[in-house]
Design a protein around this motif. Structure first.
Motif, short mmCIF file in Angstrom:
data_model
loop_
_atom_site.label_atom_id
_atom_site.label_comp_id
_atom_site.label_asym_id
_atom_site.label_seq_id
_atom_site.Cartn_x
_atom_site.Cartn_y
_atom_site.Cartn_z
N PHE A 1 0.85 -1.22 -0.03
CA PHE A 1 -0.03 -0.10 -0.06
C PHE A 1 0.78 1.01 -0.09
O PHE A 1 0.79 2.14 -0.87
N VAL A 2 1.95 1.25 1.08
CA VAL A 2 2.61 2.32 0.89
C VAL A 2 3.51 2.95 -0.34
O VAL A 2 3.59 4.02 -0.72
N MET A 3 3.93 1.68 -0.99
CA MET A 3 4.73 1.65 -2.09
C MET A 3 3.89 2.28 -3.21
O MET A 3 4.14 3.08 -4.06
N ARG A 4 2.63 1.83 -3.31
CA ARG A 4 1.65 2.39 -4.24
C ARG A 4 1.47 3.83 -4.13
O ARG A 4 1.45 4.63 -5.02
N ILE A 5 1.20 4.19 -2.77
CA ILE A 5 0.91 5.85 -2.77
C ILE A 5 2.27 6.60 -3.05
O ILE A 5 2.12 7.74 -3.93
N VAL A 6 3.69 6.00 -2.67
CA VAL A 6 4.58 6.56 -3.01
C VAL A 6 4.85 6.79 -4.55
O VAL A 6 5.31 7.86 -5.07
N GLU A 7 4.52 5.83 -5.32
CA GLU A 7 4.76 5.64 -6.69
C GLU A 7 3.69 6.54 -7.44
O GLU A 7 4.07 7.39 -8.39
N ILE A 8 2.56 6.72 -6.73
CA ILE A 8 1.38 7.89 -7.21
C ILE A 8 2.33 9.22 -6.88
O ILE A 8 2.12 9.99 -8.16
N PHE A 9 2.71 9.69 -5.72
CA PHE A 9 3.54 10.91 -5.66
C PHE A 9 4.43 11.01 -6.42
O PHE A 9 4.62 12.35 -6.95
N MET A 10 5.39 10.06 -7.01
CA MET A 10 6.55 9.93 -7.69
C MET A 10 6.21 10.44 -9.07
O MET A 10 7.12 10.64 -9.92
N SER A 11 4.71 10.03 -9.43
CA SER A 11 4.43 10.34 -10.91
C SER A 11 4.11 11.76 -11.24
O SER A 11 4.22 12.25 -12.35
N VAL A 12 4.03 12.74 -10.20
CA VAL A 12 3.83 14.07 -10.43
C VAL A 12 5.19 14.68 -10.38
O VAL A 12 6.10 14.62 -9.32
N PRO A 13 5.54 15.27 -11.45
CA PRO A 13 7.02 16.04 -11.30
C PRO A 13 7.08 16.87 -10.40
O PRO A 13 6.16 17.72 -9.79
N GLY A 14 8.25 16.89 -9.62
CA GLY A 14 8.53 17.81 -8.23
C GLY A 14 7.97 19.17 -8.32
O GLY A 14 7.05 19.81 -7.64
N ILE A 15 8.13 19.97 -9.44
CA ILE A 15 7.83 21.23 -9.77
C ILE A 15 6.38 21.43 -9.85
O ILE A 15 5.93 22.31 -9.35
N VAL A 16 5.96 20.64 -10.71
CA VAL A 16 4.38 20.78 -10.97
C VAL A 16 3.56 20.32 -9.49
O VAL A 16 2.70 21.42 -9.53
N MET A 17 4.06 19.50 -8.89
CA MET A 17 3.21 19.23 -7.62
C MET A 17 3.45 20.44 -6.67
O MET A 17 2.46 21.16 -6.13
N ALA A 18 4.58 21.08 -6.52
CA ALA A 18 4.98 22.24 -5.75
C ALA A 18 4.16 23.49 -6.14
O ALA A 18 3.29 24.07 -5.36
#
Lengths: 315, 299
Positions: free
Chosen positions: B130-147
């Protein structure tokens, strides 16, 4: 069997894409205050002057009067078929704006990646062949400077040099006005980071291959150094580079955001930033969603490509 | 592997204590000229940031409109901006702000990420999945776009900027720590710990986590540079630190407007940003070669 592995990998990426959709949905509901008012693009301070009938209409249109779970499911369903609502600024459907912006971004990324791969691989090979000599030091200096240069600042410096001091290139990245020439500055700017990373990976991978016995065998049977380096060693060293290229492809999407804006290139990054300036929530949501899904899909494509190239990696 | 290398000189002598081993390792690290350079540069930048108010030749917010856009001179080593403020002073104070934001964001990312990733890797199973799925989702949004998106939605105030910058770090630290824990927990000595009936908490914090330190330290250094860059990009786009607080990103953005006739306004802050990135990137590289020679591709 390979087809099953690929299908499995594809199925595994579905939750990720739904998760990205969830993130984008949450983004719209994180705004302090009423999402309907936010969708109208009005600051919270202007709340009292808002036409209530208009707010109600938007609330109905966005389905904000329904329970949040219903909203979520219908938003996700709409997003899946490319329906992100309308921009409040231009009242054009967001999907249309995204669709118009997509080709510019894709073209920019393709040109950039081609540039980064050519420059990166050449630098890496030079570095490995001249290991410990000035060619190596020069190539490594270029890579470390490349990794450390802030992209948006580099864009400004390039602009200063090649559009003002030596006015040989157009200042905007609009290809409809200037043709492909307009792509030169933006793509050089964005290519800096990936090229440096590719050069590093290429160097270490090449050095590893050159230290293997097959290289000694090739030398012993009298092949020319050019043939050894460029055919035998290169082919064995290039695999890790392909992975990096894939990951960089995804990173480029992020790197392109500020650069597109600086060169006023009408792509997804500019769309996102303009949406942010106009507080156009639905445009922000749409742009974030499309960029992130593209990011996830390109990682997926790399995984599959890698499985096809290197049969040892079949997870 | 690490201790072998450190003890190689003294393997006939008495095993040195922790402190002695640390000093010896540090000496080996510094014997590489590039490492000494990057550490020196980092220490220099940190000192500059700490003592900025005393080094700055002028008050950073002293406005002098009649003396705007002056090119570099002995009075103003980096020239002045549109409001006649001394750029050197603003760059120095700006380094304070950038470094502290970077540090806070990395510390938040480090603690939360290491705990989340560490537990996830240590206990495994469904939670891990579960945790790794969440991490993977967050990693899919480019850092600057997320910020950018977060700050745009929440508003560009300091706590939200730091939040926007740390979310991605949490996922990055979580992923690295999980990977390291997965390989450490299969070692024989961890089995032995289980065998003598140690508690999970004790095994995790005392025996597993300290042995995962190498990649985490390396990532911290690289992330510091990275967060500072993202913060500057946010500020450059007007979504980060707001005027009149000096920030490299906003200064470069302002200078962009006067690029043709006053390039120094954006060139010098950028140069400092470049030096900072260079210092942390080189330090990260050096640390990676020193602490984690085989894990070159994980960061």
């Amino acid at each position: 069997m390979l087809i099953f592995i690929i299908v499995r990998r594809l199925i595994f990426s579905i939750p990720t894409i739904i998760g990205i959709g969830t993130l984008a949905f949450m983004l719209g509901h994180l705004t302090p205050g009423d999402p309907a008012i936010a969708a109208l693009g009005i600051d919270i301070e202007g709340y009292s002057n808002v036409d209530q009938a208009e707010v109600e209409r938007v609330r109905k249109e966005l389905g904000l009067d329904k329970p949040i779970l219903v909203q979520y499911v219908s938003w996700l369903g709409n997003a899946l078929v490319g329906e992100f609502g309308r921009s409040y600024v231009s009242s054009v459907p967001v999907a249309e704006l995204v669709f118009e912006a997509l080709p510019s971004t894709l073209l920019l990324m393709l040109v950039t990646m081609a540039l980064a791969v050519i420059v990166g691989i050449s630098l890496g090979i030079i570095s490995a062949i001249y290991r410990g000599r000035w060619g190596d030091y020069l190539a490594r200096l270029i890579t470390i400077v490349g990794v450390s240069t802030p992209t948006f600042w580099f864009a400004i410096i390039l602009m200063l040099l090649f559009a003002f001091v030596f006015p040989i290139l157009p200042i905007t990245g609009d290809i409809t006005q200037h043709g492909l020439k307009a792509m030169i500055l933006p793509s050089f700017t964005i290519a800096l980071h990936p090229a440096a990373l590719i050069a590093r990976i290429m160097r270490s991978s090449m050095l590893e291959v050159l230290s293997q016995e097959m290289t000694r065998t090739a030398t012993a049977k009298g092949l020319s150094p050019q043939r050894i380096y460029l055919v035998h060693a290169f082919r064995n060293a290039v695999n890790p580079v392909i992975t990096v290229v894939g990951f960089q492809f995804a990173n480029l999407l992020g790197g392109a955001v500020a650069v597109e804006f600086i060169f006023s290139l009408p792509g997804l990054g500019s769309l996102l930033i303009e949406g942010i300036y106009e507080k156009d929530i639905l445009v922000i949501q749409g742009a974030v969603l499309v960029i992130s899904v593209a990011f996830a899909l390109s990682n997926l494509a790399v995984d599959i490509l890698y499985m096809l190239i290197d049969p040892r990696i079949r997870l | 592997m690490k201790t072998d290398q450190l003890n190689s000189k003294s393997h006939n002598e008495i095993i040195p204590g922790k402190w002695a081993r640390f000093v010896e390792g540090f000496r080996i690290f510094l014997s590489e000229r590039l490492n000494a350079f990057s550490l020196g540069l980092t220490v220099f930048l940190i000192l500059v940031a700490v003592f900025a108010p005393w080094i700055a030749p002028h008050p950073y917010d002293q406005v002098n409109p009649s003396y705007g856009m002056q090119p570099p001179s002995f009075e103003h080593l980096m020239g002045t901006d549109q409001a006649g403020r001394d750029i050197l002073s603003r760059v120095l104070i700006g380094s304070r702000i950038s470094l502290s934001i970077g540090l806070i964001a990395v510390i938040i990312g480090l603690f939360s990420g290491v705990l989340i990733g560490g537990f996830s890797g240590y206990f495994g199973g469904l939670i891990d999945e579960f945790v790794m799925r969440i991490v993977e989702i967050f990693m899919s949004v480019p850092g600057i776009v997320m910020a950018l998106a977060l700050v745009a939605v929440l508003g560009p105030s300091l706590p939200f900027i730091i939040l926007a910058l740390s979310i991605r770090r949490i996922t990055q630290f979580a992923r690295i720590t999980r990977g390291a824990v997965l390989s450490v927990k299969q070692q024989d000595y961890v089995m032995a710990c289980h065998g003598i009936g140690m508690s999970h908490i004790r095994i995790f914090f005392i025996h597993v986590l300290p042995n995962c330190a190498a990649p985490i330290i390396v990532l911290s250094s690289v992330m510091l540079g990275n967060v500072i860059l993202t913060e500057s990009t946010l500020s450059f786009l007007g979504m980060g630190i707001q005027e009149p607080t000096p920030s490299w990103g906003t200064m470069i953005a302002k200078g962009n407007e006067y690029l043709t006739f006053a390039p120094w306004v954006s060139v010098f802050p950028g140069l400092f940003l470049f030096l900072t990135m260079l210092a942390f990137n080189l330090l990260g590289d050096g640390l990676r070669d020193h602490l984690d020679p085989r894990g070159g591709n994980i960061v």
